[in-house]
Design a protein around this motif. Structure first.
Motif, PDB file in Angstrom:
ATOM      1  N   UNK A  62       0.192  -0.910   0.376  1.00  0.00           N
ATOM      2  CA  UNK A  62      -0.115  -0.088   0.165  1.00  0.00           C
ATOM      3  C   UNK A  62       0.659   1.353   0.144  1.00  0.00           C
ATOM      4  N   UNK A  63       2.711   1.104   0.491  1.00  0.00           N
ATOM      5  CA  UNK A  63       2.394   2.278   0.921  1.00  0.00           C
ATOM      6  C   UNK A  63       3.265   2.474  -0.174  1.00  0.00           C
ATOM      7  N   UNK A  64       3.305   1.777  -0.645  1.00  0.00           N
ATOM      8  CA  UNK A  64       4.772   1.645  -2.308  1.00  0.00           C
ATOM      9  C   UNK A  64       4.318   2.272  -3.046  1.00  0.00           C
ATOM     10  N   UNK A  65       2.578   1.774  -3.913  1.00  0.00           N
ATOM     11  CA  UNK A  65       1.618   2.462  -3.990  1.00  0.00           C
ATOM     12  C   UNK A  65       1.627   3.354  -4.326  1.00  0.00           C
ATOM     13  N   UNK A  66       1.291   3.925  -3.152  1.00  0.00           N
ATOM     14  CA  UNK A  66       1.251   5.555  -2.895  1.00  0.00           C
ATOM     15  C   UNK A  66       2.433   6.368  -3.175  1.00  0.00           C
ATOM     16  N   UNK A  67       3.771   5.738  -2.807  1.00  0.00           N
ATOM     17  CA  UNK A  67       4.993   6.603  -2.663  1.00  0.00           C
ATOM     18  C   UNK A  67       4.748   6.802  -4.694  1.00  0.00           C
ATOM     19  N   UNK A  68       5.095   5.162  -5.324  1.00  0.00           N
ATOM     20  CA  UNK A  68       5.246   5.275  -6.390  1.00  0.00           C
ATOM     21  C   UNK A  68       4.798   6.184  -8.218  1.00  0.00           C
ATOM     22  N   UNK A  69       3.252   6.632  -7.395  1.00  0.00           N
ATOM     23  CA  UNK A  69       1.867   6.997  -7.463  1.00  0.00           C
ATOM     24  C   UNK A  69       2.291   8.592  -6.975  1.00  0.00           C
ATOM     25  N   UNK A  70       2.302   8.981  -6.264  1.00  0.00           N
ATOM     26  CA  UNK A  70       2.461  10.605  -5.713  1.00  0.00           C
ATOM     27  C   UNK A  70       3.482  11.041  -6.005  1.00  0.00           C
ATOM     28  N   UNK A  71       4.790  12.429  -6.909  1.00  0.00           N
ATOM     29  CA  UNK A  71       5.961  12.129  -7.106  1.00  0.00           C
ATOM     30  C   UNK A  71       6.126  13.710  -6.196  1.00  0.00           C
ATOM     31  N   UNK A  72       5.568  14.073  -5.812  1.00  0.00           N
ATOM     32  CA  UNK A  72       5.256  15.452  -4.478  1.00  0.00           C
ATOM     33  C   UNK A  72       6.021  14.811  -3.033  1.00  0.00           C
ATOM     34  N   UNK A  73       5.423  13.216  -3.044  1.00  0.00           N
ATOM     35  CA  UNK A  73       6.429  13.048  -1.581  1.00  0.00           C
ATOM     36  C   UNK A  73       7.374  13.081  -1.717  1.00  0.00           C
TER      37      UNK A  73
END
Length: 231
Positions: A62-73
């Motif tokens: 879940x965290x990796x998916x969010x990280x990969x799809x949100x370049x602003x992180x």
């Protein structure tokens, strides 16, 4: 902390008899207010932290998916787990890559073992300070999220840090058996309640009063982050 001998993961009604109705009501209030914070705000923070454990690989995916799809992180903080668990897998970069991690710049993994949530939270607070992180999202399975959130708040407060922390419940069915114990979220939640109350007395998690004070500050100072309004 999690390693405390009296803090079993799975407890029954009899194990909660020693707590007053007021204490249990305080936990209910805390759980409700934490989980009611807008999850959409996690798209607008500096860093995402994930606490591993219990063989719950879905926390990482879940965290990796969010990280990969949100370049602003700008930062992905991966807190290590407890090697004593039968389902423990060290969160190396190779393992994270096998779960879909591609963007490596900004990824930080806790090097040593973290046998309990307190040590995970202390490491997260260290990273927040050292990397000058201004806002943070915390991804954990829903049954564990309120206690993890309260533990991180306490660790930040101990370090003299105050910043927006957005809770992110990992997407997983509450009927899904947890690999380490075979228990479901329904089975594990009473134990989380007992731990919150026990560890609050021991100074490891934020109390309801401390949470209320923090949320009052969060909504008054960072309302635009929470609701997505323009600055």
């Amino acid at each position: 902390m999690d390693s405390h001998a009296a803090a079993a993961r799975i407890v029954g009604e009899a194990d909660l008899v020693g707590f007053t109705a007021g204490q249990l009501l305080d936990v209910t209030k805390a759980l409700t207010m934490i989980l009611a914070l807008p999850q959409s705000a996690a798209d607008r923070v500096d860093a995402l932290a994930v606490a591993t454990g219990q063989g719950e690989e879905w926390r990482l995916t879940h965290a990796i998916r969010s990280w990969e799809t949100n370049p602003d992180l700008r930062h992905l903080l991966v807190a290590n787990g407890n090697p004593a668990e039968e389902t423990y897998v060290e969160p190396t970069l190779a393992h994270l890559r096998s779960l879909g991690l591609r963007r490596l710049d900004g990824v930080c993994v806790q090097a040593g073992p973290a046998p309990d949530t307190g040590r995970q939270a202390a490491w997260i607070a260290e990273q927040v300070h050292g990397r000058r992180i201004a806002s943070l999202a915390l991804a954990v399975s829903p049954y564990h999220l309120p206690r993890a959130y309260l533990t991180v708040l306490k660790a930040l407060d101990r370090s003299g840090l105050r910043l927006p922390v957005i809770p992110v419940p990992v997407a997983v069915s509450p009927d899904t058996p947890v690999p380490e114990t075979g228990a479901t979220a329904y089975d594990l939640l009473p134990g989380e309640v007992k731990r919150i109350l026990t560890y609050a007395d021991e100074g490891w998690v934020a109390t309801l009063a401390e949470l209320q004070q923090y949320l009052r500050w969060l909504w008054s100072r960072h309302g635009s982050l929470l609701v997505g309004a323009p600055e």
